[in-house]
Write an enzyme that holds these catalytic residues in place. Structure first.
Site, PDB file in Angstrom:
ATOM      1  N   LYS A 181      29.357  51.596  23.883  1.00  0.00           N
ATOM      2  CA  LYS A 181      28.645  51.918  25.128  1.00  0.00           C
ATOM      3  C   LYS A 181      29.656  52.431  26.167  1.00  0.00           C
ATOM      4  O   LYS A 181      30.849  52.529  25.881  1.00  0.00           O
ATOM      5  CB  LYS A 181      27.895  50.693  25.641  1.00  0.00           C
ATOM      6  CG  LYS A 181      27.183  49.886  24.566  1.00  0.00           C
ATOM      7  CD  LYS A 181      26.090  50.614  23.793  1.00  0.00           C
ATOM      8  CE  LYS A 181      25.450  49.660  22.796  1.00  0.00           C
ATOM      9  NZ  LYS A 181      24.510  50.263  21.887  1.00  0.00           N
TER      10      LYS A 181
HETATM   11  C1  LIG Z   1      23.718  48.876  21.147  1.00  0.00           C
HETATM   12  C2  LIG Z   1      22.292  48.669  21.338  1.00  0.00           C
HETATM   13  C3  LIG Z   1      21.714  47.387  21.266  1.00  0.00           C
HETATM   14  C4  LIG Z   1      22.498  46.181  20.848  1.00  0.00           C
HETATM   15  O1  LIG Z   1      23.534  45.879  21.730  1.00  0.00           O
HETATM   16  P1  LIG Z   1      24.589  44.738  21.321  1.00  0.00           P
HETATM   17  O2  LIG Z   1      25.336  44.473  22.585  1.00  0.00           O
HETATM   18  O3  LIG Z   1      25.447  45.315  20.247  1.00  0.00           O
HETATM   19  O4  LIG Z   1      23.816  43.565  20.859  1.00  0.00           O
HETATM   20  C5  LIG Z   1      20.370  47.257  21.545  1.00  0.00           C
HETATM   21  N1  LIG Z   1      19.612  48.328  21.857  1.00  0.00           N
HETATM   22  C6  LIG Z   1      20.118  49.564  21.917  1.00  0.00           C
HETATM   23  C7  LIG Z   1      19.230  50.707  22.299  1.00  0.00           C
HETATM   24  C8  LIG Z   1      21.468  49.789  21.638  1.00  0.00           C
HETATM   25  O5  LIG Z   1      21.959  51.034  21.688  1.00  0.00           O
END
Ligand SMILES: *Cc1c(COP(=O)(O)O)cnc(C)c1O
Length: 376
Positions: A181
């Protein structure tokens, strides 16, 4: 050249603050977590923020505080990371998949409307790859049908909708700090809310349902005994992660601006190619460009998978577009007869190309050049 798809932007500031935190001996859910929560809420413009271990646990706890249980239905897009849909299954509710808009990849409100039943309890929208969904339209729909709105903003930290940051518009907005992210704490998550009741229950649930948190007990000059009020979880964020997050947050606007400059270079460089479709940022929508996804129209001379291989041969990493949960093995036997042609097509025909800060100009130019050569 070897160009990765993404790279986190971390430097000595994060390392130093994490180092200081380790030596402070408060290493989990202590003062740094509190500081990160306050600064995060301030940044996004919500009253409160509750830190948790990742976005998946943020979504799980949001389902619980939204009152979603077995026998309920929750509508979400299939075209998303599978954690979105999984969070609904954790509470035993039924996942109802809705279609996305073929241009923005965001959840299609007309399809959602059709799928609302007497059992629907919540709508879980996703800001795809940082591009906000039409939050106001979903808020209205939820108000009209008496449903809870939950935002999966895993990718959308630093994005805005109608001039306000994602996190400020509704009461259960879930963020991720995974390295893929825009900012990272290694792993980590946050729920932004304006609702005090939600905040208190989220804080309870993330720490075993314990009535007194460690920090309060530590600071108290009276003996306090805790009670475990309900069955909770260990979804804590550590202070070491929070320390990294505090420093990342200070850089967030800068990182987003730099990401956008790269995205605009891609827009400019590819806008003349009529066999592809580029991300669309409509008026009032402001994306952090967590990912830059390009759709290959059927008349494109190269297939998506061949394009990925061609670029990899040139040292450029790419990924498929966002997958669809309903075609994952974990969902194949779960429900049948899903017809989601727009989501399937968007997922099968799109490619995500490298975008990160700091990406050198020569790397950007190389990606542009190789992409053009492969596709024209
Ligand atoms: C990355 C992601 C998640 C999960 O996030 P984590 O912090 O890895 O649990 C959930 N929803 C979306 C749309 C994502 O891109």
């Amino acid at each position: 050249m070897k160009i990765p798809l993404a790279k986190p932007y971390l430097d000595k500031e994060e390392a130093q603050y994490a180092y200081d935190t380790i030596l402070s001996a408060w290493v989990t859910q202590g003062p740094k977590v509190q500081e990160f929560e306050e600064k995060f809420a301030d940044y996004v413009g919500s009253k409160y923020a509750v830190a948790v271990s990742n976005c998946t646990t943020a979504l799980h706890l949001s389902m619980i505080v939204a009152g979603v249980t077995v026998d309920d239905e929750v509508i979400c897009p299939s075209m998303s990371y599978v954690a979105t849909a999984n969070s609904i299954r954790y509470v035993g509710a039924k996942v109802v998949f809705a279609e996305v808009n073929p241009v923005t990849y965001n959840i299609n409100i007309e399809d959602v409307r059709k799928k609302i039943t007497s059992k629907t309890r919540a709508i879980l929208i996703v800001h795809q790859m940082g591009m906000p969904a039409d939050i106001d339209a979903f808020k209205e729909l939820c108000a009209e049908k008496n449903l809870v709105l939950i935002e999966d903003a895993a990718c959308a930290v630093g994005s805005s909708y109608k001039g306000k940051k994602i996190g400020s518009h509704s009461d259960l907005v879930c963020f991720s700090f995974h390295p893929r992210k825009v900012i990272t704490t290694g792993d980590g998550g946050m729920i932004a809310t304006n609702n005090e009741t939600y905040r208190d229950r989220l804080k309870l649930l993330r720490q075993h349902g314990m009535s007194v948190n460690d920090r309060v007990r530590h600071e108290s000059n009276k003996v306090i005994f805790e009670d475990h009020i309900e069955v909770g979880y260990n979804y804590r964020m550590t202070d070491i992660q929070a320390a990294v997050g505090i420093k990342q947050l200070e850089k967030l606007d800068f990182i987003v601006e730099e990401r956008r400059k790269i995205a605009f270079q891609y827009h400019e460089a590819f806008k003349d190619i009529d066999t592809i479709r580029l991300p669309l940022e409509q008026e009032n929508y402001f994306s952090n460009y967590q990912s830059y996804s390009i759709y290959l129209k059927p008349e494109c001379k190269i297939s998506r998978n061949d394009l990925m291989q061609t670029l990899l041969d040139k040292g450029i990493s790419t990924r498929r577009g966002i997958s669809t949960a309903h075609r994952e093995t974990a969902y194949k036997t779960y429900q049948e007869n899903y017809s989601l042609p727009v989501s399937e097509d968007a997922s099968d025909r799109s490619i995500v190309i490298p975008l990160y800060y700091p990406m050198l100009q020569e790397e950007i130019d190389y990606v542009i050049e190789q992409f053009r050569v492969a596709i024209i």
